[in-house]
Design a protein around this motif. Structure first.
Motif, PDB file in Angstrom:
ATOM      1  N   PHE A  48       0.619  -1.161  -0.471  1.00  7.16           N
ATOM      2  CA  PHE A  48       0.748  -0.117  -0.319  1.00  7.16           C
ATOM      3  C   PHE A  48       0.871   1.060   0.001  1.00  7.16           C
ATOM      4  O   PHE A  48       0.502   2.500  -0.279  1.00  7.16           O
ATOM      5  N   ALA A  49       2.357   1.258   0.871  1.00  6.91           N
ATOM      6  CA  ALA A  49       3.050   3.013   1.120  1.00  6.91           C
ATOM      7  C   ALA A  49       3.449   2.620  -0.221  1.00  6.91           C
ATOM      8  O   ALA A  49       3.322   3.479  -1.344  1.00  6.91           O
ATOM      9  N   LEU A  50       4.135   1.515  -0.734  1.00  6.40           N
ATOM     10  CA  LEU A  50       4.393   1.827  -2.271  1.00  6.40           C
ATOM     11  C   LEU A  50       3.425   2.456  -3.498  1.00  6.40           C
ATOM     12  O   LEU A  50       4.024   3.332  -4.523  1.00  6.40           O
ATOM     13  N   ILE A  51       2.478   2.030  -3.061  1.00  2.00           N
ATOM     14  CA  ILE A  51       1.507   2.820  -4.073  1.00  2.00           C
ATOM     15  C   ILE A  51       1.109   4.013  -4.253  1.00  2.00           C
ATOM     16  O   ILE A  51       1.204   4.795  -5.190  1.00  2.00           O
ATOM     17  N   ALA A  52       1.002   4.061  -2.660  1.00  2.00           N
ATOM     18  CA  ALA A  52       0.583   5.463  -2.782  1.00  2.00           C
ATOM     19  C   ALA A  52       2.102   6.170  -2.827  1.00  2.00           C
ATOM     20  O   ALA A  52       1.621   7.776  -3.274  1.00  2.00           O
ATOM     21  N   ALA A  53       3.075   6.279  -2.696  1.00  2.00           N
ATOM     22  CA  ALA A  53       4.294   7.337  -2.496  1.00  2.00           C
ATOM     23  C   ALA A  53       4.833   7.577  -4.237  1.00  2.00           C
ATOM     24  O   ALA A  53       4.324   8.082  -4.715  1.00  2.00           O
ATOM     25  N   GLU A  54       4.266   6.058  -5.033  1.00  4.54           N
ATOM     26  CA  GLU A  54       4.092   6.025  -6.648  1.00  4.54           C
ATOM     27  C   GLU A  54       3.690   7.407  -7.682  1.00  4.54           C
ATOM     28  O   GLU A  54       4.405   8.051  -7.868  1.00  4.54           O
ATOM     29  N   GLU A  55       2.522   7.293  -6.828  1.00  2.00           N
ATOM     30  CA  GLU A  55       1.270   8.254  -7.531  1.00  2.00           C
ATOM     31  C   GLU A  55       1.729   9.977  -6.699  1.00  2.00           C
ATOM     32  O   GLU A  55       1.573  10.704  -7.472  1.00  2.00           O
ATOM     33  N   ALA A  56       2.357   9.788  -5.545  1.00  4.85           N
ATOM     34  CA  ALA A  56       2.449  10.791  -5.136  1.00  4.85           C
ATOM     35  C   ALA A  56       3.427  11.516  -5.366  1.00  4.85           C
ATOM     36  O   ALA A  56       3.906  12.382  -6.241  1.00  4.85           O
ATOM     37  N   ILE A  57       4.655  10.794  -6.099  1.00  2.00           N
ATOM     38  CA  ILE A  57       5.895  11.292  -6.546  1.00  2.00           C
ATOM     39  C   ILE A  57       5.539  11.413  -7.984  1.00  2.00           C
ATOM     40  O   ILE A  57       6.137  12.606  -8.560  1.00  2.00           O
ATOM     41  N   GLN A  58       4.864  10.884  -8.847  1.00  2.00           N
ATOM     42  CA  GLN A  58       4.758  11.353  -9.851  1.00  2.00           C
ATOM     43  C   GLN A  58       3.918  12.433 -10.013  1.00  2.00           C
ATOM     44  O   GLN A  58       4.259  13.511 -11.029  1.00  2.00           O
ATOM     45  N   GLN A  59       2.915  12.649  -9.587  1.00  2.00           N
ATOM     46  CA  GLN A  59       2.294  14.201  -9.489  1.00  2.00           C
ATOM     47  C   GLN A  59       3.273  15.154  -8.951  1.00  2.00           C
ATOM     48  O   GLN A  59       3.086  16.474  -9.847  1.00  2.00           O
ATOM     49  N   SER A  60       4.192  14.921  -7.742  1.00  2.00           N
ATOM     50  CA  SER A  60       5.410  16.239  -8.455  1.00  2.00           C
ATOM     51  C   SER A  60       6.373  16.186  -9.148  1.00  2.00           C
ATOM     52  O   SER A  60       6.582  16.998  -9.163  1.00  2.00           O
ATOM     53  N   GLY A  61       6.205  15.234 -10.369  1.00  2.00           N
ATOM     54  CA  GLY A  61       7.278  15.522 -11.175  1.00  2.00           C
ATOM     55  C   GLY A  61       8.885  15.329 -10.755  1.00  2.00           C
ATOM     56  O   GLY A  61       9.822  16.171 -11.464  1.00  2.00           O
ATOM     57  N   LEU A  62       8.352  14.548  -9.228  1.00  2.00           N
ATOM     58  CA  LEU A  62      10.793  15.221  -9.444  1.00  2.00           C
ATOM     59  C   LEU A  62      11.283  13.722  -9.379  1.00  2.00           C
ATOM     60  O   LEU A  62      11.180  13.361  -9.222  1.00  2.00           O
ATOM     61  N   SER A  63      12.234  13.740  -9.815  1.00  2.00           N
ATOM     62  CA  SER A  63      13.108  12.311  -9.710  1.00  2.00           C
ATOM     63  C   SER A  63      14.518  13.065  -8.665  1.00  2.00           C
ATOM     64  O   SER A  63      15.108  14.148  -8.832  1.00  2.00           O
ATOM     65  N   PHE A  64      14.284  11.459  -7.924  1.00  2.00           N
ATOM     66  CA  PHE A  64      16.245  12.007  -7.505  1.00  2.00           C
ATOM     67  C   PHE A  64      17.312  11.171  -7.423  1.00  2.00           C
ATOM     68  O   PHE A  64      17.661  10.169  -7.566  1.00  2.00           O
ATOM     69  N   THR A  65      17.738  12.436  -7.513  1.00  2.00           N
ATOM     70  CA  THR A  65      19.157  11.936  -8.423  1.00  2.00           C
ATOM     71  C   THR A  65      20.047  13.118  -7.420  1.00  2.00           C
ATOM     72  O   THR A  65      20.027  13.962  -7.207  1.00  2.00           O
ATOM     73  N   GLY A  66      22.306  12.352  -7.627  1.00  2.00           N
ATOM     74  CA  GLY A  66      22.105  13.337  -6.929  1.00  2.00           C
ATOM     75  C   GLY A  66      22.204  13.877  -5.048  1.00  2.00           C
ATOM     76  O   GLY A  66      21.826  13.483  -4.135  1.00  2.00           O
ATOM     77  N   LYS A  67      22.222  15.527  -5.138  1.00  2.00           N
ATOM     78  CA  LYS A  67      22.770  16.106  -4.301  1.00  2.00           C
ATOM     79  C   LYS A  67      20.647  15.815  -3.619  1.00  2.00           C
ATOM     80  O   LYS A  67      20.117  16.037  -2.548  1.00  2.00           O
ATOM     81  N   LEU A  68      19.911  15.817  -4.974  1.00  2.00           N
ATOM     82  CA  LEU A  68      18.370  16.513  -3.985  1.00  2.00           C
ATOM     83  C   LEU A  68      18.450  14.635  -3.547  1.00  2.00           C
ATOM     84  O   LEU A  68      17.759  15.055  -2.419  1.00  2.00           O
ATOM     85  N   ALA A  69      18.672  13.688  -3.695  1.00  2.00           N
ATOM     86  CA  ALA A  69      18.457  11.837  -3.150  1.00  2.00           C
ATOM     87  C   ALA A  69      18.727  12.315  -1.703  1.00  2.00           C
ATOM     88  O   ALA A  69      18.368  11.508  -1.270  1.00  2.00           O
TER      89      ALA A  69
END
Length: 403
Positions: free
Chosen positions: A75-96
């Motif tokens: 459930f957490a993975l499903i909800a997190a995927e939707e939230a991140i998709q809406q945010s438009g973020l990609s976590f690499t480098g310093k942001l990660a």
């Protein structure tokens, strides 16, 4: 201190498998509580709940993943995927490196525990799967979300019973506001609707056999639910710089302990948490237009919460709208505050106040505007979200409309 905004949301619960469906159900006052489907149901006195029906893990996960992912982790993975998709973020480098996960859950991998107790005690087997411990541990969901999305900053789980999600989101808020992190995935997940989980809750004698009716004089107990909701909390300057859509701003948080009783709530403890969140957000009583109540449908909680709100808001309490969406999706225990935050965002963004459904008779001890049975169009700029847990642990969030 930095400003904190919400730039993504995701959910799966008895009302819907995404945010849009869930909010539509809340607007319609739809009830997601229904007859349970599970093993040994005939041995339970309580046979209703806010269950996610027709959910088939194999449709989404392979065998190796299912061996590691308890239902609450899924459930957490499903909800997190939707939230991140809406945010438009990609976590690499310093942001990660400056992004993490704080997740609330009370039971963790309770379904896994239940299944394996059966294996050992009922079936008499002497061996269980070697990944049972990493599957059932409370931090499993937070860890898998961090691994799935390359979140390398502060990551942990908060377990404070029914206040777990609000405590988790409050910690995420503090981390960004203080400058420790730029982005945090936060919320809660719970999957206690298994035989052992329900049998334990039956013992408390606080469960309803027919419906959740918060604030109604004829209420007769809470109804358990399951699911998750996750949010992207982000530093405002970071979100603004990338042109992100902002759903709402988190402006205050407070937590208190009753230090009184392990199960009975305290008006004073709840009131101090409500007032503390308002003080943290630098709010006056008349700034708040809506409160998403803890509102479990038990006599002890509902009366105590209404008394606390009346104490804090005084004469302005008569002008407040306060509703409990647990009447629709059930009580998700450690995940409940997260799903309820969706109703707060809907109130701020869409001007729609989610109703308290199942309301049948006014209770003189709950004489507030509980938005009975039908959603209401209303302009509000500031909302509060209450969570009051067994153990006397209270956590209240304050949000503002972003303009």
């Amino acid at each position: 201190m930095r400003r904190v905004v919400i730039t993504g949301a995701g959910t799966i619960n008895a009302l819907g498998r995404d945010v849009a469906t869930t909010l539509e159900a809340m607007r319609e006052g739809r009830c997601g509580i229904s007859d349970l489907k599970m093993r040994d149901l005939e041995r339970l006195a309580i046979r209703i709940g806010g269950q996610v029906h027709d959910y088939v893990p194999e449709d989404r996960w392979n065998r190796q993943q299912i061996a590691l992912y308890d239902r609450f982790t899924q459930f957490a993975l499903i909800a997190a995927e939707e939230a991140i998709q809406q945010s438009g973020l990609s976590f690499t480098g310093k942001l990660a490196a400056r992004s993490g996960v704080v997740l609330g859950t009370a039971g963790g991998g309770l379904s896994t525990s239940d299944e394996n107790y059966r294996t050992v005690y009922e079936e008499g087997k002497n061996r269980v799967h070697p990944f049972i411990v990493p599957k059932l541990m409370n931090n499993a969901a937070a860890s898998h979300v961090s691994m799935e999305h390359n979140l390398k900053g502060p990551t942990f789980t908060v377990a404070t019973a029914c206040a777990s999600s609000n405590h988790a989101m409050g910690q995420a808020f503090h981390m960004i506001r203080s400058g420790m992190s730029d982005v945090m995935l936060t919320g809660g997940s719970e999957a206690m609707l298994c035989f052992g989980g329900l049998k334990a809750w039956e013992g408390l004698r606080v469960m309803s056999k027919d419906a959740c009716r918060p604030f109604s004089l004829n209420r007769n107990g809470m109804v358990q639910g399951e699911g998750a909701a996750m949010f992207v909390f982000e530093d405002y300057d970071h979100a603004k710089a990338r042109g992100a859509e902002i759903l709402a701003e988190v402006i205050g948080f407070a937590m208190t302990s009753d230090a009184a009783d392990i199960v009975m709530p305290s008006k004073q403890g709840a009131a101090r948490a409500i007032q503390g969140a308002m003080t943290d957000a630098q709010l006056n009583s008349d700034d708040v237009g809506y409160i998403n109540a803890h509102g479990t449908g038990t006599a002890a909680n509902d009366k105590t919460e209404c008394a606390a709100v009346a104490d804090v808001f005084g004469h302005h309490a008569d002008d407040l709208m306060i509703s409990s969406t647990k009447s629709m999706h059930g009580h998700l225990i450690g995940g409940t505050g997260a799903v309820e935050l969706l109703a707060c965002i809907m109130a701020l963004r869409d001007g729609v106040i989610a109703p308290t459904i199942g309301y049948e008779e006014p209770d003189p001890e709950c004489a507030l505007d509980v938005v009975p049975n039908e959603a209401r169009d209303a302009k509000v700029d500031v909302v509060l979200s209450n969570a009051f847990a067994f153990g006397g642990l209270n956590a209240v969030l304050a949000l503002r409309k972003f303009a």
